[in-house]
Design an enzyme around this catalytic site. Structure first.
Site, PDB file in Angstrom:
ATOM      1  N   GLN A  20       0.679  -1.274   0.120  1.00 30.64           N
ATOM      2  CA  GLN A  20       0.333   0.387   0.347  1.00 30.64           C
ATOM      3  C   GLN A  20       0.585   1.013   0.391  1.00 30.64           C
ATOM      4  O   GLN A  20       0.678   2.421  -0.437  1.00 30.64           O
ATOM      5  CB  GLN A  20      -0.661   0.536   1.447  1.00 30.64           C
ATOM      6  CG  GLN A  20      -2.414  -0.842   1.741  1.00 30.64           C
ATOM      7  CD  GLN A  20      -3.050  -1.866   2.154  1.00 30.64           C
ATOM      8  OE1 GLN A  20      -2.776  -1.340   3.072  1.00 30.64           O
ATOM      9  NE2 GLN A  20      -4.151  -1.104   2.315  1.00 30.64           N
ATOM     10  N   ASN A 165      -1.893 -10.631   8.364  1.00 32.98           N
ATOM     11  CA  ASN A 165      -2.701 -10.011   8.541  1.00 32.98           C
ATOM     12  C   ASN A 165      -4.457 -10.091   8.573  1.00 32.98           C
ATOM     13  O   ASN A 165      -3.658 -10.714   6.899  1.00 32.98           O
ATOM     14  CB  ASN A 165      -2.033  -8.334   8.268  1.00 32.98           C
ATOM     15  CG  ASN A 165      -3.279  -7.108   8.256  1.00 32.98           C
ATOM     16  OD1 ASN A 165      -3.850  -6.479   9.454  1.00 32.98           O
ATOM     17  ND2 ASN A 165      -4.449  -6.634   6.961  1.00 32.98           N
ATOM     18  N   GLU A 166      -5.764 -10.688   9.506  1.00 34.00           N
ATOM     19  CA  GLU A 166      -6.517 -10.466   8.527  1.00 34.00           C
ATOM     20  C   GLU A 166      -6.871 -11.781   7.453  1.00 34.00           C
ATOM     21  O   GLU A 166      -7.044 -11.448   6.820  1.00 34.00           O
ATOM     22  CB  GLU A 166      -7.357  -8.984   8.130  1.00 34.00           C
ATOM     23  CG  GLU A 166      -7.363  -8.072   8.875  1.00 34.00           C
ATOM     24  CD  GLU A 166      -7.822  -6.994   7.958  1.00 34.00           C
ATOM     25  OE1 GLU A 166      -8.320  -6.915   6.521  1.00 34.00           O
ATOM     26  OE2 GLU A 166      -8.082  -6.001   9.227  1.00 34.00           O
ATOM     27  N   TYR A 297     -12.829  -1.733  12.490  1.00 31.21           N
ATOM     28  CA  TYR A 297     -13.259  -0.698  11.784  1.00 31.21           C
ATOM     29  C   TYR A 297     -14.652  -0.201  11.795  1.00 31.21           C
ATOM     30  O   TYR A 297     -15.434   1.584  12.351  1.00 31.21           O
ATOM     31  CB  TYR A 297     -13.006  -0.837  10.092  1.00 31.21           C
ATOM     32  CG  TYR A 297     -11.724  -0.394  10.190  1.00 31.21           C
ATOM     33  CD1 TYR A 297     -10.930   0.213   9.792  1.00 31.21           C
ATOM     34  CD2 TYR A 297     -10.733  -1.674  10.274  1.00 31.21           C
ATOM     35  CE1 TYR A 297     -10.045   0.817   9.377  1.00 31.21           C
ATOM     36  CE2 TYR A 297      -9.699  -1.476   9.352  1.00 31.21           C
ATOM     37  CZ  TYR A 297      -9.260  -0.231   9.020  1.00 31.21           C
ATOM     38  OH  TYR A 297      -7.704  -0.077   9.233  1.00 31.21           O
ATOM     39  N   GLU A 354      -5.212  -1.762  13.915  1.00 34.08           N
ATOM     40  CA  GLU A 354      -5.625  -1.205  13.172  1.00 34.08           C
ATOM     41  C   GLU A 354      -6.331  -0.486  13.861  1.00 34.08           C
ATOM     42  O   GLU A 354      -7.843  -1.620  13.667  1.00 34.08           O
ATOM     43  CB  GLU A 354      -5.736  -1.748  11.765  1.00 34.08           C
ATOM     44  CG  GLU A 354      -4.568  -1.866  10.698  1.00 34.08           C
ATOM     45  CD  GLU A 354      -5.114  -2.672   9.215  1.00 34.08           C
ATOM     46  OE1 GLU A 354      -6.108  -2.080   8.492  1.00 34.08           O
ATOM     47  OE2 GLU A 354      -4.721  -3.339   9.156  1.00 34.08           O
ATOM     48  N   GLU A 408      -5.327   2.180  -1.403  1.00 31.60           N
ATOM     49  CA  GLU A 408      -6.831   0.697  -0.406  1.00 31.60           C
ATOM     50  C   GLU A 408      -6.911  -0.242  -1.072  1.00 31.60           C
ATOM     51  O   GLU A 408      -8.632   0.055  -1.939  1.00 31.60           O
ATOM     52  CB  GLU A 408      -7.513   2.172  -0.387  1.00 31.60           C
ATOM     53  CG  GLU A 408      -8.476   1.920   0.450  1.00 31.60           C
ATOM     54  CD  GLU A 408      -8.595   0.667   1.542  1.00 31.60           C
ATOM     55  OE1 GLU A 408      -7.732   0.632   2.305  1.00 31.60           O
ATOM     56  OE2 GLU A 408      -9.305  -0.077   2.548  1.00 31.60           O
ATOM     57  N   TRP A 409      -6.349  -0.893  -1.779  1.00 30.23           N
ATOM     58  CA  TRP A 409      -6.722  -2.684  -2.337  1.00 30.23           C
ATOM     59  C   TRP A 409      -7.956  -2.501  -3.461  1.00 30.23           C
ATOM     60  O   TRP A 409      -7.753  -1.006  -4.211  1.00 30.23           O
ATOM     61  CB  TRP A 409      -7.239  -3.185  -1.614  1.00 30.23           C
ATOM     62  CG  TRP A 409      -6.312  -3.247   0.227  1.00 30.23           C
ATOM     63  CD1 TRP A 409      -6.377  -2.589   1.329  1.00 30.23           C
ATOM     64  CD2 TRP A 409      -5.224  -3.947  -0.113  1.00 30.23           C
ATOM     65  NE1 TRP A 409      -5.231  -2.906   1.773  1.00 30.23           N
ATOM     66  CE2 TRP A 409      -5.185  -4.071   1.051  1.00 30.23           C
ATOM     67  CE3 TRP A 409      -4.128  -4.322  -0.799  1.00 30.23           C
ATOM     68  CZ2 TRP A 409      -3.186  -4.065   1.228  1.00 30.23           C
ATOM     69  CZ3 TRP A 409      -2.601  -4.905  -1.108  1.00 30.23           C
ATOM     70  CH2 TRP A 409      -2.162  -5.232   0.107  1.00 30.23           C
TER      71      TRP A 409
HETATM   72  C1  GBH Z   1      -8.147  -3.977   6.555  1.00 27.46           C
HETATM   73  O1  GBH Z   1      -8.942  -4.562   6.080  1.00 27.46           O
HETATM   74  C2  GBH Z   1      -6.827  -3.407   6.225  1.00 27.46           C
HETATM   75  O2  GBH Z   1      -5.269  -4.717   6.734  1.00 27.46           O
HETATM   76  C3  GBH Z   1      -6.028  -3.204   5.274  1.00 27.46           C
HETATM   77  O3  GBH Z   1      -4.597  -2.698   4.639  1.00 27.46           O
HETATM   78  C4  GBH Z   1      -6.334  -1.155   4.975  1.00 27.46           C
HETATM   79  O4  GBH Z   1      -6.062  -0.392   3.929  1.00 27.46           O
HETATM   80  C5  GBH Z   1      -7.847  -0.658   5.842  1.00 27.46           C
HETATM   81  O5  GBH Z   1      -8.193  -2.051   6.050  1.00 27.46           O
HETATM   82  C6  GBH Z   1      -8.831  -0.437   5.228  1.00 27.46           C
HETATM   83  O6  GBH Z   1      -9.375  -0.916   4.645  1.00 27.46           O
HETATM   84  O7  GBH Z   1     -18.545  -3.269   4.259  1.00 27.46           O
HETATM   85  O8  GBH Z   1     -19.464  -2.190   6.645  1.00 27.46           O
HETATM   86  O9  GBH Z   1     -19.624  -4.891   6.575  1.00 27.46           O
HETATM   87  C7  GBH Z   1     -10.462  -3.838   6.863  1.00 27.46           C
HETATM   88  C8  GBH Z   1     -11.360  -4.728   6.685  1.00 27.46           C
HETATM   89  C9  GBH Z   1     -12.757  -3.613   6.764  1.00 27.46           C
HETATM   90  C10 GBH Z   1     -12.941  -6.097   6.549  1.00 27.46           C
HETATM   91  C11 GBH Z   1     -14.367  -3.350   7.136  1.00 27.46           C
HETATM   92  C12 GBH Z   1     -14.673  -6.082   6.341  1.00 27.46           C
HETATM   93  C13 GBH Z   1     -16.726  -4.864   6.246  1.00 27.46           C
HETATM   94  C14 GBH Z   1     -17.648  -3.517   6.711  1.00 27.46           C
HETATM   95  N1  GBH Z   1     -12.175  -4.918   6.324  1.00 27.46           N
HETATM   96  N2  GBH Z   1     -15.007  -5.181   6.374  1.00 27.46           N
HETATM   97  S1  GBH Z   1     -18.934  -3.302   6.035  1.00 27.46           S
END
Ligand code: GBH
Length: 450
Positions: A20, A165-166, A297, A354, A408-409
């Protein structure tokens, strides 16, 4: 003013990931990763962005560490690009790749910032994908060899290690939803990937112990506390499956050496033999770790949906705030999650590895970036974390996502998570956003105003 104070030894940090931010995708002997491949296939990423240049951190790491010092970070979480170290995934080693991380880590240590290294943040060597990727059990073996090499090269410099990671995102978003590399859409493949990732985690923990280096090792899981949209029985079933799918599928093997029974039964009914699991695997997967890393998140709010294999669908409450990712702002979920982990899984140290938010930031007339919404999001989550500490959760630190705007992927550069603004069109100029200034004060004070 009421102060919500954090423990004396609480660690404040920020996080990034190699693909990233680094750029230098084809430099100094780095091999191709599945994200190089995936981002270069048109249509996969917003605006067909790629990580070729990203934030050019590979060349600007000193400048970036200077900014970390300015902000006052105690610790910095970064990830190591496997194909930079071993271009084909196994075999020949690329010394220049190792040298880069040595320079980075030494500069951090010189600056008084504790390095925390993630071994795998999604950039699998493409050569291994060509042999089946994480679906192939051999990949776990190669990962372990790569981990051993990194312990040997950096073990005396890096005090904190994160294997993966995840694994949920790698397995499900990459192999069931098809939104991330390698872009598969197959539930059984995804389950095999999840299992092999977990297996590789356990193997790398074992190697870490054998290496005898000091330091601590753990895993980072993305967890979302699940709430049912109503009290009715069906929505409770939905909640159970959703929690098993998103959270417990990873927590249970790591902490209890077993997969969630009800969901496993459902998979067996649907797929007969859902994936290959060998005797002894769960023992390896559940090897003792030193800490749990969690990425938080938002929450998941779900209701029953008969048409879905797992009988749930997520719902979005209207009277709520959302970030630019369209994720609900729900700080209470962080407190709830931490309390339930403490109650059901572990008394070991927990790190929030995170937490953060994307918003549409702009450079103002005065040259600054007034990201009020991010400031608000972060302050609320600091309070939520403090509340959990207050209630006895063994929370030891917090890493903000992210140190800087980055790739951001699937969304490319279209979504900004940083507390440092990257002016991509203007020489990759870095600007500390208001949120970075707020964070500095929190770190300095070690409290957040109530
Ligand atoms: C992380 O993934 C990553 O580790 C990072 O690299 C990335 O940049 C960062 O977060 C931001 O995206 O659609 O409301 O149900 C986060 C992964 C975020 C997976 C929230 C599932 C579901 C939200 N997740 N998601 S929702």
């Amino acid at each position: 003013m009421a102060k919500l104070t954090f423990p004396e030894d609480f660690e404040w940090g920020a996080a990034t990931a190699s693909y990233q931010i680094e750029g230098a995708a084809n430099e100094d002997g780095k091999g191709e990763s599945i994200w190089d491949r995936f981002s270069h296939q048109k249509g996969n990423i917003t605006n067909n962005d790629t990580g070729d240049v990203a934030c050019d951190h590979y060349h600007r790491y000193q400048e970036d560490i200077e900014l970390m010092r300015k902000i006052g970070l105690d610790s910095y979480r970064f990830s190591i690009s496997w194909p930079r170290i071993i271009p084909a995934g196994s075999g020949k080693i690329n010394q220049k790749g190792i040298d880069f991380y040595k320079r980075l880590v030494n500069e951090l240590l010189k600056t008084g910032i504790k390095p925390a290294a993630t071994l795998y943040h999604w950039d699998l060597p493409q050569k291994l994908q060509d042999k089946g990727g994480w679906e192939n059990r051999d990949t776990a073996k190669y990962f372990n060899e790569y981990a051993q090499l990194m312990y040997k090269e950096l073990g005396d410099l890096v005090p904190r290690w994160i294997t993966h990671n995840e694994p949920f995102v790698v397995s499900m978003v990459g192999n069931l939803f098809g939104e991330h590399a390698p872009g598969n859409q197959d539930h059984q493949k995804a389950l095999q990937v999840a299992h092999n990732l977990l297996l590789s985690h356990g193997m790398a923990v074992e190697s870490f112990r054998e290496s005898g280096i000091e330091g601590e090792i753990g895993i980072t899981l993305n967890l979302a506390p699940v709430y049912a949209n109503s009290e009715n029985k069906k929505d409770q079933i939905a909640k159970d499956y959703s929690d098993a799918f998103n959270n417990r599928w990873f927590l249970d093997p790591v902490f209890k050496g077993e997969y969630p029974e009800k969901l496993m039964a459902l998979y067996q009914k649907e797929f007969n033999q859902p994936f290959e699991l060998e005797t002894g695997d769960l023992e390896i997967i559940s090897r003792d770790i030193d800490f749990l890393g969690i990425n938080y998140y938002s929450r998941a709010l779900v209701e029953y949906d008969e048409s879905k294999l797992l009988n749930f669908k997520t719902v979005k409450p209207e009277a709520s705030n959302y970030t630019a990712m369209d994720w609900e702002v729900y700080p209470q979920g962080l407190t709830d999650l931490l309390l339930s982990l403490d109650d059901q899984y572990t008394k070991k140290p927990i790190f929030i590895t995170e937490n953060g938010a994307a918003y549409d930031d702009q450079i103002a007339e005065d040259g600054n970036v007034h990201d009020d919404k991010r400031v608000d999001y972060l302050e609320k989550h600091f309070r939520a974390a403090q509340q959990a500490v207050e209630k006895g959760v063994n929370l030891k630190g917090y890493y903000l996502w992210s140190l800087m705007d980055n790739f951001e992927w699937a969304y490319g550069y279209n979504k900004r998570f940083g507390i440092i603004y990257i002016d991509y069109d203007n020489g990759q100029n870095r600007i500390l956003k208001d949120s970075a200034k707020m964070y500095s004060k929190v770190i300095e004070n070690n409290y957040i105003k109530a």
